[in-house]
Scaffold this motif. Structure first.
Motif, PDB file in Angstrom:
ATOM      1  N   MET A   1      43.621  31.175  52.892  1.00  0.00           N
ATOM      2  CA  MET A   1      42.196  31.164  53.180  1.00  0.00           C
ATOM      3  C   MET A   1      41.369  30.946  51.894  1.00  0.00           C
ATOM      4  SD  MET A   1      40.052  31.742  55.715  1.00  0.00           S
ATOM      5  CE  MET A   1      38.533  32.461  56.171  1.00  0.00           C
ATOM      6  N   ILE A   2      41.749  31.639  50.834  1.00  0.00           N
ATOM      7  CA  ILE A   2      41.021  31.484  49.573  1.00  0.00           C
ATOM      8  C   ILE A   2      41.180  30.062  49.040  1.00  0.00           C
ATOM      9  CG2 ILE A   2      40.867  32.249  47.170  1.00  0.00           C
ATOM     10  CD1 ILE A   2      41.626  35.050  48.141  1.00  0.00           C
ATOM     11  N   GLU A   3      42.372  29.506  49.208  1.00  0.00           N
ATOM     12  CA  GLU A   3      42.604  28.132  48.753  1.00  0.00           C
ATOM     13  C   GLU A   3      41.688  27.154  49.494  1.00  0.00           C
ATOM     14  OE1 GLU A   3      45.158  30.152  49.664  1.00  0.00           O
ATOM     15  OE2 GLU A   3      46.406  30.338  47.880  1.00  0.00           O
ATOM     16  N   GLU A   4      41.477  27.402  50.786  1.00  0.00           N
ATOM     17  CA  GLU A   4      40.574  26.542  51.560  1.00  0.00           C
ATOM     18  C   GLU A   4      39.143  26.647  51.047  1.00  0.00           C
ATOM     19  OE1 GLU A   4      40.925  27.400  55.739  1.00  0.00           O
ATOM     20  OE2 GLU A   4      43.112  27.218  55.664  1.00  0.00           O
ATOM     21  N   HIS A   5      38.733  27.866  50.706  1.00  0.00           N
ATOM     22  CA  HIS A   5      37.384  28.052  50.159  1.00  0.00           C
ATOM     23  C   HIS A   5      37.257  27.358  48.810  1.00  0.00           C
ATOM     24  CE1 HIS A   5      36.276  31.846  52.686  1.00  0.00           C
ATOM     25  NE2 HIS A   5      36.516  30.776  53.418  1.00  0.00           N
ATOM     26  N   LEU A   6      38.324  27.418  48.024  1.00  0.00           N
ATOM     27  CA  LEU A   6      38.301  26.752  46.724  1.00  0.00           C
ATOM     28  C   LEU A   6      38.226  25.236  46.904  1.00  0.00           C
ATOM     29  CD1 LEU A   6      38.321  26.995  43.680  1.00  0.00           C
ATOM     30  CD2 LEU A   6      40.832  27.048  43.770  1.00  0.00           C
ATOM     31  N   GLU A   7      38.976  24.692  47.858  1.00  0.00           N
ATOM     32  CA  GLU A   7      38.883  23.259  48.144  1.00  0.00           C
ATOM     33  C   GLU A   7      37.464  22.862  48.519  1.00  0.00           C
ATOM     34  OE1 GLU A   7      41.541  21.220  50.855  1.00  0.00           O
ATOM     35  OE2 GLU A   7      43.160  22.549  50.201  1.00  0.00           O
ATOM     36  N   VAL A  50      21.056  23.824  42.490  1.00  0.00           N
ATOM     37  CA  VAL A  50      22.095  24.027  43.510  1.00  0.00           C
ATOM     38  C   VAL A  50      23.473  23.802  42.904  1.00  0.00           C
ATOM     39  CG1 VAL A  50      23.035  23.160  45.689  1.00  0.00           C
ATOM     40  CG2 VAL A  50      20.578  23.537  45.452  1.00  0.00           C
ATOM     41  N   GLN A  51      23.586  22.805  42.042  1.00  0.00           N
ATOM     42  CA  GLN A  51      24.871  22.517  41.409  1.00  0.00           C
ATOM     43  C   GLN A  51      25.339  23.701  40.572  1.00  0.00           C
ATOM     44  OE1 GLN A  51      26.988  20.449  42.095  1.00  0.00           O
ATOM     45  NE2 GLN A  51      28.127  19.644  40.368  1.00  0.00           N
ATOM     46  N   ARG A  52      24.434  24.328  39.847  1.00  0.00           N
ATOM     47  CA  ARG A  52      24.807  25.514  39.062  1.00  0.00           C
ATOM     48  C   ARG A  52      25.344  26.608  39.992  1.00  0.00           C
ATOM     49  NH1 ARG A  52      20.753  23.565  35.789  1.00  0.00           N
ATOM     50  NH2 ARG A  52      19.045  24.535  36.936  1.00  0.00           N
ATOM     51  N   GLU A  53      24.722  26.761  41.141  1.00  0.00           N
ATOM     52  CA  GLU A  53      25.193  27.751  42.116  1.00  0.00           C
ATOM     53  C   GLU A  53      26.582  27.386  42.639  1.00  0.00           C
ATOM     54  OE1 GLU A  53      22.304  28.487  45.198  1.00  0.00           O
ATOM     55  OE2 GLU A  53      20.685  28.582  43.729  1.00  0.00           O
ATOM     56  N   HIS A  54      26.800  26.110  42.927  1.00  0.00           N
ATOM     57  CA  HIS A  54      28.117  25.670  43.398  1.00  0.00           C
ATOM     58  C   HIS A  54      29.190  25.932  42.335  1.00  0.00           C
ATOM     59  CE1 HIS A  54      26.837  23.980  47.127  1.00  0.00           C
ATOM     60  NE2 HIS A  54      26.179  22.965  46.607  1.00  0.00           N
ATOM     61  N   ILE A  55      28.867  25.639  41.099  1.00  0.00           N
ATOM     62  CA  ILE A  55      29.833  25.840  40.016  1.00  0.00           C
ATOM     63  C   ILE A  55      30.136  27.324  39.841  1.00  0.00           C
ATOM     64  CG2 ILE A  55      30.149  25.651  37.507  1.00  0.00           C
ATOM     65  CD1 ILE A  55      28.618  22.929  37.749  1.00  0.00           C
ATOM     66  N   ALA A  56      29.126  28.157  39.910  1.00  0.00           N
ATOM     67  CA  ALA A  56      29.331  29.606  39.792  1.00  0.00           C
ATOM     68  C   ALA A  56      30.184  30.121  40.953  1.00  0.00           C
ATOM     69  CB  ALA A  56      27.997  30.330  39.739  1.00  0.00           C
ATOM     70  N   HIS A  57      29.913  29.632  42.148  1.00  0.00           N
ATOM     71  CA  HIS A  57      30.689  30.034  43.316  1.00  0.00           C
ATOM     72  C   HIS A  57      32.144  29.608  43.165  1.00  0.00           C
ATOM     73  CE1 HIS A  57      31.897  29.591  47.685  1.00  0.00           C
ATOM     74  NE2 HIS A  57      31.647  30.876  47.554  1.00  0.00           N
ATOM     75  N   GLN A  58      32.353  28.397  42.706  1.00  0.00           N
ATOM     76  CA  GLN A  58      33.708  27.901  42.466  1.00  0.00           C
ATOM     77  C   GLN A  58      34.432  28.797  41.463  1.00  0.00           C
ATOM     78  OE1 GLN A  58      34.417  23.576  41.872  1.00  0.00           O
ATOM     79  NE2 GLN A  58      35.103  24.214  39.860  1.00  0.00           N
ATOM     80  N   ALA A  59      33.750  29.170  40.398  1.00  0.00           N
ATOM     81  CA  ALA A  59      34.352  30.021  39.371  1.00  0.00           C
ATOM     82  C   ALA A  59      34.726  31.392  39.937  1.00  0.00           C
ATOM     83  CB  ALA A  59      33.396  30.178  38.188  1.00  0.00           C
ATOM     84  N   ARG A  60      33.868  31.937  40.797  1.00  0.00           N
ATOM     85  CA  ARG A  60      34.183  33.239  41.409  1.00  0.00           C
ATOM     86  C   ARG A  60      35.426  33.145  42.282  1.00  0.00           C
ATOM     87  NH1 ARG A  60      28.554  33.321  41.900  1.00  0.00           N
ATOM     88  NH2 ARG A  60      28.649  32.697  44.096  1.00  0.00           N
ATOM     89  N   ILE A  61      35.536  32.073  43.027  1.00  0.00           N
ATOM     90  CA  ILE A  61      36.723  31.890  43.876  1.00  0.00           C
ATOM     91  C   ILE A  61      37.961  31.738  43.007  1.00  0.00           C
ATOM     92  CG2 ILE A  61      37.859  30.383  45.555  1.00  0.00           C
ATOM     93  CD1 ILE A  61      35.007  29.683  46.601  1.00  0.00           C
ATOM     94  N   GLU A  62      37.868  30.986  41.931  1.00  0.00           N
ATOM     95  CA  GLU A  62      38.996  30.799  41.033  1.00  0.00           C
ATOM     96  C   GLU A  62      39.419  32.125  40.414  1.00  0.00           C
ATOM     97  OE1 GLU A  62      37.384  27.765  38.488  1.00  0.00           O
ATOM     98  OE2 GLU A  62      38.219  26.143  39.711  1.00  0.00           O
ATOM     99  N   GLN A  63      38.450  32.958  40.046  1.00  0.00           N
ATOM    100  CA  GLN A  63      38.767  34.272  39.488  1.00  0.00           C
ATOM    101  C   GLN A  63      39.459  35.148  40.520  1.00  0.00           C
ATOM    102  OE1 GLN A  63      34.968  35.654  38.101  1.00  0.00           O
ATOM    103  NE2 GLN A  63      35.235  34.748  36.068  1.00  0.00           N
ATOM    104  N   GLU A  64      38.944  35.102  41.752  1.00  0.00           N
ATOM    105  CA  GLU A  64      39.547  35.890  42.825  1.00  0.00           C
ATOM    106  C   GLU A  64      40.989  35.442  43.068  1.00  0.00           C
ATOM    107  OE1 GLU A  64      38.908  36.955  47.536  1.00  0.00           O
ATOM    108  OE2 GLU A  64      37.315  35.913  46.466  1.00  0.00           O
ATOM    109  N   LEU A  65      41.198  34.152  43.091  1.00  0.00           N
ATOM    110  CA  LEU A  65      42.535  33.624  43.307  1.00  0.00           C
ATOM    111  C   LEU A  65      43.463  34.018  42.162  1.00  0.00           C
ATOM    112  CD1 LEU A  65      44.146  31.926  45.303  1.00  0.00           C
ATOM    113  CD2 LEU A  65      43.446  29.892  44.044  1.00  0.00           C
ATOM    114  N   ALA A  66      42.968  33.965  40.942  1.00  0.00           N
ATOM    115  CA  ALA A  66      43.778  34.329  39.772  1.00  0.00           C
ATOM    116  C   ALA A  66      44.142  35.814  39.805  1.00  0.00           C
ATOM    117  CB  ALA A  66      43.024  33.994  38.481  1.00  0.00           C
ATOM    118  N   SER A  67      43.225  36.641  40.295  1.00  0.00           N
ATOM    119  CA  SER A  67      43.503  38.084  40.333  1.00  0.00           C
ATOM    120  C   SER A  67      44.572  38.421  41.375  1.00  0.00           C
ATOM    121  CB  SER A  67      42.230  38.875  40.617  1.00  0.00           C
ATOM    122  OG  SER A  67      41.818  38.713  41.962  1.00  0.00           O
ATOM    123  N   LEU A  68      44.745  37.555  42.351  1.00  0.00           N
ATOM    124  CA  LEU A  68      45.770  37.769  43.367  1.00  0.00           C
ATOM    125  C   LEU A  68      47.137  37.263  42.928  1.00  0.00           C
ATOM    126  CD1 LEU A  68      43.775  36.660  46.558  1.00  0.00           C
ATOM    127  CD2 LEU A  68      44.268  39.001  45.816  1.00  0.00           C
ATOM    128  N   GLY A  69      47.079  36.355  41.941  1.00  0.00           N
ATOM    129  CA  GLY A  69      48.221  35.590  41.573  1.00  0.00           C
ATOM    130  C   GLY A  69      49.342  36.118  40.874  1.00  0.00           C
TER     131      GLY A  69
END
Length: 69
Positions: A1-7, A50-69
């Protein structure tokens, strides 16, 4: 699910880059043709916000995924 959000986040960032580049081209064309660019520049600022928000959101998802990893 997180991978889909990251995509999806990656797609949003890519689309944002495309929109920003296109808007910059429009501004250049408008300016070259002697048109007022104020509204086009306001729209560009909105796209960039909006782009700054998208980039920040992407970074949060990447951090979440890394913490699970």
């Amino acid at each position: 699910m997180i991978e889909e959000h990251l995509e999806m986040a990656h797609r949003h960032v890519a689309e944002g880059q495309r929109l920003i580049a296109g808007q910059k081209e429009r501004i250049t064309e408008l300016d070259r043709d002697g048109h007022d660019t104020a509204e086009a520049r306001k729209l560009l600022l909105s796209f960039e916000d909006v782009q700054r928000e998208h980039i920040a959101h992407q970074a949060r998802i990447e951090q979440e995924l890394a913490s699970l990893g």
